[in-house]
Write a protein that holds these residues in place. Structure first.
Motif, PDB file in Angstrom:
ATOM      1  N   GLN A  15      49.377  28.192  34.516  1.00 46.26           N
ATOM      2  CA  GLN A  15      48.106  27.495  34.676  1.00 46.26           C
ATOM      3  C   GLN A  15      48.327  26.107  35.252  1.00 46.26           C
ATOM      4  O   GLN A  15      47.542  25.622  36.057  1.00 46.26           O
ATOM      5  CB  GLN A  15      47.392  27.405  33.328  1.00 46.26           C
ATOM      6  CG  GLN A  15      46.993  28.747  32.745  1.00 46.26           C
ATOM      7  CD  GLN A  15      46.293  28.597  31.411  1.00 46.26           C
ATOM      8  OE1 GLN A  15      45.844  27.522  31.045  1.00 46.26           O
ATOM      9  NE2 GLN A  15      46.189  29.697  30.675  1.00 46.26           N
ATOM     10  N   THR A  16      49.426  25.466  34.845  1.00 48.72           N
ATOM     11  CA  THR A  16      49.718  24.122  35.333  1.00 48.72           C
ATOM     12  C   THR A  16      49.968  24.107  36.829  1.00 48.72           C
ATOM     13  O   THR A  16      49.533  23.188  37.534  1.00 48.72           O
ATOM     14  CB  THR A  16      50.942  23.545  34.595  1.00 48.72           C
ATOM     15  OG1 THR A  16      50.699  23.555  33.184  1.00 48.72           O
ATOM     16  CG2 THR A  16      51.213  22.120  35.030  1.00 48.72           C
ATOM     17  N   VAL A  17      50.656  25.127  37.355  1.00 44.56           N
ATOM     18  CA  VAL A  17      50.949  25.174  38.786  1.00 44.56           C
ATOM     19  C   VAL A  17      49.795  25.770  39.587  1.00 44.56           C
ATOM     20  O   VAL A  17      49.901  25.930  40.801  1.00 44.56           O
ATOM     21  CB  VAL A  17      52.237  25.980  39.069  1.00 44.56           C
ATOM     22  CG1 VAL A  17      53.431  25.319  38.423  1.00 44.56           C
ATOM     23  CG2 VAL A  17      52.104  27.426  38.610  1.00 44.56           C
ATOM     24  N   GLY A  18      48.686  26.097  38.918  1.00 43.61           N
ATOM     25  CA  GLY A  18      47.494  26.531  39.624  1.00 43.61           C
ATOM     26  C   GLY A  18      47.308  28.027  39.760  1.00 43.61           C
ATOM     27  O   GLY A  18      46.409  28.475  40.478  1.00 43.61           O
ATOM     28  N   PHE A  19      48.144  28.832  39.097  1.00 41.12           N
ATOM     29  CA  PHE A  19      47.938  30.279  39.153  1.00 41.12           C
ATOM     30  C   PHE A  19      46.723  30.633  38.300  1.00 41.12           C
ATOM     31  O   PHE A  19      46.684  30.343  37.111  1.00 41.12           O
ATOM     32  CB  PHE A  19      49.173  31.016  38.639  1.00 41.12           C
ATOM     33  CG  PHE A  19      49.042  32.517  38.688  1.00 41.12           C
ATOM     34  CD1 PHE A  19      49.296  33.211  39.859  1.00 41.12           C
ATOM     35  CD2 PHE A  19      48.642  33.231  37.566  1.00 41.12           C
ATOM     36  CE1 PHE A  19      49.178  34.593  39.901  1.00 41.12           C
ATOM     37  CE2 PHE A  19      48.516  34.606  37.603  1.00 41.12           C
ATOM     38  CZ  PHE A  19      48.782  35.293  38.777  1.00 41.12           C
ATOM     39  N   GLN A  20      45.730  31.271  38.935  1.00 34.30           N
ATOM     40  CA  GLN A  20      44.490  31.589  38.242  1.00 34.30           C
ATOM     41  C   GLN A  20      44.627  32.928  37.518  1.00 34.30           C
ATOM     42  O   GLN A  20      44.550  33.983  38.144  1.00 34.30           O
ATOM     43  CB  GLN A  20      43.321  31.645  39.234  1.00 34.30           C
ATOM     44  CG  GLN A  20      43.134  30.377  40.042  1.00 34.30           C
ATOM     45  CD  GLN A  20      42.707  29.207  39.177  1.00 34.30           C
ATOM     46  OE1 GLN A  20      41.993  29.362  38.191  1.00 34.30           O
ATOM     47  NE2 GLN A  20      43.131  28.018  39.541  1.00 34.30           N
ATOM     48  N   ASN A  21      44.826  32.878  36.220  1.00 33.76           N
ATOM     49  CA  ASN A  21      44.900  34.108  35.431  1.00 33.76           C
ATOM     50  C   ASN A  21      43.477  34.545  35.089  1.00 33.76           C
ATOM     51  O   ASN A  21      43.028  34.480  33.957  1.00 33.76           O
ATOM     52  CB  ASN A  21      45.715  33.850  34.157  1.00 33.76           C
ATOM     53  CG  ASN A  21      46.037  35.125  33.411  1.00 33.76           C
ATOM     54  OD1 ASN A  21      46.075  36.207  33.995  1.00 33.76           O
ATOM     55  ND2 ASN A  21      46.235  35.021  32.112  1.00 33.76           N
ATOM     56  N   GLN A  22      42.789  35.005  36.128  1.00 35.46           N
ATOM     57  CA  GLN A  22      41.371  35.337  36.029  1.00 35.46           C
ATOM     58  C   GLN A  22      41.182  36.844  36.069  1.00 35.46           C
ATOM     59  O   GLN A  22      41.644  37.510  36.993  1.00 35.46           O
ATOM     60  CB  GLN A  22      40.605  34.674  37.173  1.00 35.46           C
ATOM     61  CG  GLN A  22      39.101  34.884  37.132  1.00 35.46           C
ATOM     62  CD  GLN A  22      38.413  34.241  38.320  1.00 35.46           C
ATOM     63  OE1 GLN A  22      38.988  34.134  39.400  1.00 35.46           O
ATOM     64  NE2 GLN A  22      37.187  33.799  38.134  1.00 35.46           N
ATOM     65  N   ILE A  62      33.719  38.053  33.668  1.00 35.64           N
ATOM     66  CA  ILE A  62      34.878  37.314  34.171  1.00 35.64           C
ATOM     67  C   ILE A  62      35.450  36.464  33.044  1.00 35.64           C
ATOM     68  O   ILE A  62      34.700  35.764  32.355  1.00 35.64           O
ATOM     69  CB  ILE A  62      34.491  36.430  35.369  1.00 35.64           C
ATOM     70  CG1 ILE A  62      33.979  37.304  36.524  1.00 35.64           C
ATOM     71  CG2 ILE A  62      35.687  35.603  35.826  1.00 35.64           C
ATOM     72  CD1 ILE A  62      33.499  36.501  37.719  1.00 35.64           C
ATOM     73  N   GLU A  63      36.752  36.535  32.852  1.00 32.21           N
ATOM     74  CA  GLU A  63      37.423  35.765  31.806  1.00 32.21           C
ATOM     75  C   GLU A  63      38.664  35.091  32.379  1.00 32.21           C
ATOM     76  O   GLU A  63      39.384  35.684  33.181  1.00 32.21           O
ATOM     77  CB  GLU A  63      37.842  36.663  30.629  1.00 32.21           C
ATOM     78  CG  GLU A  63      36.696  37.336  29.912  1.00 32.21           C
ATOM     79  CD  GLU A  63      37.170  38.147  28.715  1.00 32.21           C
ATOM     80  OE1 GLU A  63      38.188  37.758  28.100  1.00 32.21           O
ATOM     81  OE2 GLU A  63      36.559  39.192  28.426  1.00 32.21           O
ATOM     82  N   PHE A  64      38.885  33.853  31.947  1.00 29.71           N
ATOM     83  CA  PHE A  64      40.114  33.149  32.291  1.00 29.71           C
ATOM     84  C   PHE A  64      41.103  33.266  31.136  1.00 29.71           C
ATOM     85  O   PHE A  64      40.752  32.991  29.987  1.00 29.71           O
ATOM     86  CB  PHE A  64      39.832  31.677  32.583  1.00 29.71           C
ATOM     87  CG  PHE A  64      39.362  31.414  33.983  1.00 29.71           C
ATOM     88  CD1 PHE A  64      40.273  31.323  35.026  1.00 29.71           C
ATOM     89  CD2 PHE A  64      38.014  31.279  34.263  1.00 29.71           C
ATOM     90  CE1 PHE A  64      39.846  31.076  36.313  1.00 29.71           C
ATOM     91  CE2 PHE A  64      37.579  31.041  35.549  1.00 29.71           C
ATOM     92  CZ  PHE A  64      38.491  30.936  36.578  1.00 29.71           C
ATOM     93  N   ASP A  65      42.308  33.684  31.484  1.00 27.48           N
ATOM     94  CA  ASP A  65      43.399  33.772  30.511  1.00 27.48           C
ATOM     95  C   ASP A  65      42.961  34.482  29.228  1.00 27.48           C
ATOM     96  O   ASP A  65      43.040  33.925  28.130  1.00 27.48           O
ATOM     97  CB  ASP A  65      43.918  32.375  30.170  1.00 27.48           C
ATOM     98  CG  ASP A  65      45.288  32.427  29.514  1.00 27.48           C
ATOM     99  OD1 ASP A  65      46.013  33.409  29.731  1.00 27.48           O
ATOM    100  OD2 ASP A  65      45.632  31.484  28.771  1.00 27.48           O
ATOM    101  N   PRO A  66      42.484  35.728  29.331  1.00 23.41           N
ATOM    102  CA  PRO A  66      42.068  36.452  28.122  1.00 23.41           C
ATOM    103  C   PRO A  66      43.255  36.747  27.213  1.00 23.41           C
ATOM    104  O   PRO A  66      44.403  36.808  27.653  1.00 23.41           O
ATOM    105  CB  PRO A  66      41.464  37.746  28.679  1.00 23.41           C
ATOM    106  CG  PRO A  66      42.130  37.935  30.005  1.00 23.41           C
ATOM    107  CD  PRO A  66      42.371  36.554  30.545  1.00 23.41           C
ATOM    108  N   ASP A  67      42.960  36.937  25.951  1.00 20.29           N
ATOM    109  CA  ASP A  67      43.999  37.232  24.962  1.00 20.29           C
ATOM    110  C   ASP A  67      44.081  38.735  24.777  1.00 20.29           C
ATOM    111  O   ASP A  67      43.152  39.370  24.274  1.00 20.29           O
ATOM    112  CB  ASP A  67      43.661  36.540  23.636  1.00 20.29           C
ATOM    113  CG  ASP A  67      44.766  36.712  22.600  1.00 20.29           C
ATOM    114  OD1 ASP A  67      45.839  37.222  22.967  1.00 20.29           O
ATOM    115  OD2 ASP A  67      44.544  36.341  21.431  1.00 20.29           O
ATOM    116  N   PHE A  68      45.197  39.321  25.202  1.00 21.50           N
ATOM    117  CA  PHE A  68      45.387  40.764  25.084  1.00 21.50           C
ATOM    118  C   PHE A  68      46.242  41.141  23.872  1.00 21.50           C
ATOM    119  O   PHE A  68      46.669  42.277  23.748  1.00 21.50           O
ATOM    120  CB  PHE A  68      46.062  41.315  26.352  1.00 21.50           C
ATOM    121  CG  PHE A  68      45.174  41.300  27.564  1.00 21.50           C
ATOM    122  CD1 PHE A  68      44.210  42.269  27.755  1.00 21.50           C
ATOM    123  CD2 PHE A  68      45.296  40.296  28.509  1.00 21.50           C
ATOM    124  CE1 PHE A  68      43.392  42.258  28.872  1.00 21.50           C
ATOM    125  CE2 PHE A  68      44.493  40.264  29.625  1.00 21.50           C
ATOM    126  CZ  PHE A  68      43.527  41.252  29.806  1.00 21.50           C
TER     127      PHE A  68
END
Length: 285
Positions: free
Chosen positions: A193-200, A254-260
């Motif tokens: 997330q810090t480097v900008g990778f969108q875990n969307q 749409i969810e950002f960084d969901p918890d699986f």
């Protein structure tokens, strides 16, 4: 004190340049995990540059208080010893072999990470390789560079750049590990997330809104980006990346960084297990 900050500034620039170069390569390796390049996910050079500059700023904000604390502790120690510590440090800095040794120890971080991540050396083999580089590749040249003012400045720049590259390689290893984690089970890490990778993630349907997976209509797909009128999506269950026309695709929830992870045990399992649990729970009702 001002002189200390000036010296830190002269080293910070090559450190930042080295880290930026490694983070750029690391971001490319992250998308390789999903079988594409950043450009195929719609990331141009300007976007990547902006994201990584933001990363360096965050790292700077985190590191600055720590550096300031060390400076303050050194100042207090020097004050308590009535300048003895400062004079000792100054004499040590004037000793060419000591200065060269310190520079070599700082620079060797790059090769420690390099042999561990790219060459995959470990244990005694990596220790021997790093020691050889430190003694014959860094220590002696640094000692010779200390003879002239230009050589001292060059040693400072080279030490900073190698230190930045070493830290960058360590971060790259963590980035790739996080990407592999997302590809396997959907869970990433804070560094990505810090480097900008969108875990969307999003539910995906066709142009009429019908879900792609009729058996699991709530299945989430990783939205890697969009390029030339098409979404780039990753199916975690099938472990494959594919493209779909934007006009023929609808995105639902749409969810950002969901918890699986399992809500009861916290265990992280392979992709799709959460949907199976949800379907079974719905069936029980």
């Amino acid at each position: 004190m001002l002189e200390v900050f000036e010296k830190i500034g002269s080293v910070a620039v090559p450190v930042a340049v080295g880290m930026y170069a490694m983070l750029y390569l690391g971001l490319a390796q992250v998308y390789v995990v999903f079988g594409i390049t950043p450009e195929q996910a719609g990331l141009d050079q300007a976007t990547i540059f902006g994201r990584l500059i933001g990363t360096l700023i965050e790292l700077f904000l985190v590191a600055l208080p720590g550096v300031g604390l060390l400076i303050a502790l050194g100042w207090l120690l020097n004050l308590a010893t009535r300048g003895s510590v400062g004079r000792l440090v100054h004499r040590l800095r004037e000793q060419p072999w000591i200065a060269a040794t310190v520079g070599a120890l700082i620079s060797v971080v790059a090769y420690w990470a390099y042999f561990g991540t790219l060459w995959e050396l470990s244990g005694g083999t990596r220790l021997v390789a790093v020691a050889l580089v430190a003694v014959f590749g860094l220590l002696v040249p640094f000692r010779l560079m200390r003879r002239h003012n230009t050589g001292r400045a060059g040693m400072k720049v080279l030490t900073g750049a190698l230190f930045g590259i070493g830290l960058g390689l360590i971060l790259v290893a963590q980035m790739v590990h996080g990407a592999a984690d997302i590809a396997a089970n959907g869970n990433g890490n804070a560094l990505l997330q810090t480097v900008g990778f969108q875990n969307q993630w999003a539910t995906v349907g066709d142009g009429d809104g019908k879900p792609l997976n009729k058996d699991n209509p709530d299945e989430l797909f990783l939205l890697l980006g969009e390029k030339e009128g098409a979404y780039v999506l990753y199916d975690c269950g099938k472990q494959e990346t594919f493209r779909r026309s934007i006009e023929g695709t609808t995105l639902g929830r749409i969810e950002f960084d969901p918890d699986f992870s399992d809500p009861e045990t916290g265990e992280v399992k392979a992709c799709g297990y959460a949907l199976e649990a949800q379907d079974s729970g719905t069936g029980e009702q």
